[in-house]
Design an enzyme around this catalytic site. Structure first.
Site, short mmCIF file in Angstrom:
data_model
loop_
_atom_site.label_atom_id
_atom_site.label_comp_id
_atom_site.label_asym_id
_atom_site.label_seq_id
_atom_site.Cartn_x
_atom_site.Cartn_y
_atom_site.Cartn_z
N ASP A 52 0.84 -1.21 0.00
CA ASP A 52 0.00 0.00 0.00
C ASP A 52 0.88 1.25 0.00
OD1 ASP A 52 0.91 -0.18 2.58
OD2 ASP A 52 -1.07 -0.11 3.53
N SER A 53 2.21 1.05 0.01
CA SER A 53 3.13 2.17 -0.22
C SER A 53 2.90 2.76 -1.62
CB SER A 53 4.59 1.73 -0.07
OG SER A 53 4.84 0.56 -0.83
N ASP A 91 -1.09 -6.08 -0.24
CA ASP A 91 -1.52 -5.46 1.01
C ASP A 91 -3.03 -5.25 1.03
OD1 ASP A 91 0.54 -5.02 2.82
OD2 ASP A 91 1.22 -3.18 1.84
N LYS A 121 -1.35 -9.37 2.78
CA LYS A 121 -0.60 -8.94 3.98
C LYS A 121 -1.48 -8.00 4.78
CE LYS A 121 3.18 -6.04 3.79
NZ LYS A 121 2.69 -4.84 4.51
N GLU A 123 -1.57 -5.56 8.51
CA GLU A 123 -0.81 -4.96 9.61
C GLU A 123 -1.52 -5.24 10.93
OE1 GLU A 123 -0.12 -0.80 8.89
OE2 GLU A 123 0.87 -1.18 6.97
N GLU A 190 8.96 -4.25 10.59
CA GLU A 190 9.42 -2.98 10.04
C GLU A 190 9.98 -2.08 11.15
OE1 GLU A 190 6.68 -1.09 7.36
OE2 GLU A 190 7.85 0.76 7.26
O1 KIV Z 1 3.61 -1.15 1.61
C1 KIV Z 1 4.80 -1.51 1.67
O2 KIV Z 1 5.62 -1.22 0.79
C2 KIV Z 1 5.20 -2.30 2.82
C3 KIV Z 1 6.67 -2.57 3.00
C4 KIV Z 1 7.33 -1.36 3.52
C5 KIV Z 1 6.93 -3.75 3.83
O3 KIV Z 1 4.40 -2.70 3.59
#
Ligand code: KIV
Length: 272
Positions: A52-53, A91, A121, A123, A190
């Protein structure tokens, strides 16, 4: 030249657990689009994270919070069309799983059905345990994410190193054990102290993949745009820049602009 071991024709969640057992480190990078995913996959990187980055890197938002489930599905389906070998983890974005396990399952199913991703994924620790279990129960592999969890940035207030204090470190260790017990196939840690990350990696049988978590874990992940230097304002200590694409691309664009203005481009051999 790639030093990635390519003995796994296709990386699966099981391959990752085997890699940990065999002491082979796991490589993971982000990708949000077809072209980048093709390069990353071709280089033999084991796991591609549709993170989600993308909210920061692709859309220019300050945080990861605004990206939607539909947008994540768009990014993930572009990545999936490019890959031949890597495991693609997607994510679950902020707001798509926090309210209740049923909603979490619906979101995970949409990702799997509409993008073709291989795993999701999420969190968080015990606060999302029921959602994780519900998703796993439906046969969808889940990667956990502890330590600095950017979807909670407004709770933390800053992006500084997490779990430096005993209380938070203890909670993190408990959460990691819980994620393993619940059935997660891997955990991202992280921005936490290296010693703590190593301790966590030793305490669980599933792979622990670090970002800013030192070398004592089972694999590493970086944001691709950061490691190739396309971004240049973000400079955390853990980031190794392998290229300076920001500068190289700026030079190329500047040269192109000058060539167009001067009439140098296109030349005789560049036209029909
Ligand atoms: O969204 C992302 O890029 C991440 C990484 C920093 C692990 O969750």
């Amino acid at each position: 030249m790639s030093v990635a071991k390519k003995e796994y024709k296709r990386v699966t969640v099981k391959s990752l657990v085997d890699m940990k057992k065999n002491g082979e480190k796991i490589s993971m990078l982000t990708a949000y689009d077809y072209t980048m995913a093709k390069i990353v996959d071709g280089a033999g990187i084991d796991v591609i994270l549709v993170g989600d980055s993308a909210s920061n890197v692709m859309a220019g938002h300050e945080t990861t919070l605004p990206i939607t489930l539909d947008q994540m599905i768009y990014h993930a389906s572009s990545v999936i069309r490019a890959i031949h070998r890597a495991l693609v983890v997607v994510d679950l974005p902020f707001g798509s799983y926090q309210s209740d396990p049923k909603e979490a399952l619906r979101s995970a199913i949409r990702i799997m059905k509409e993008s073709g991703g291989h795993a999701v994924k999420m969190e968080g620790g015990k606060e999302v345990k029921d959602s994780i279990k519900r998703i796993l129960h439906a046969g969808i592999p889940v990667m956990g994410h502890l330590g600095l969890t950017p979807q909670s940035i407004y709770k933390f207030g800053t992006y500084t190193v997490r779990a430096k204090e005993e209380e938070e470190a203890t909670r993190l260790k408990e959460d990691a054990l819980m994620l393993e017990k619940a059935g997660c196939f891997a955990i991202v840690l992280e921005k936490i102290p290296a010693k703590l990350a190593q301790e966590v990696a030793k305490s669980v049988s599933i792979p622990v993949i670090g970002i800013g978590a030192g070398s004592g874990v089972d694999g590493q992940v970086l944001v691709t745009h950061d490691m190739v230097g396309m971004t240049h304002e973000f400079n955390p200590r853990f980031l190794r820049r392998y290229m300076n694409l920001y500068e190289e691309m700026t030079n190329a664009f500047t040269q192109y602009g000058e060539d167009v203005k001067s009439g140098d481009f296109p030349n005789e051999s560049e036209q029909y």
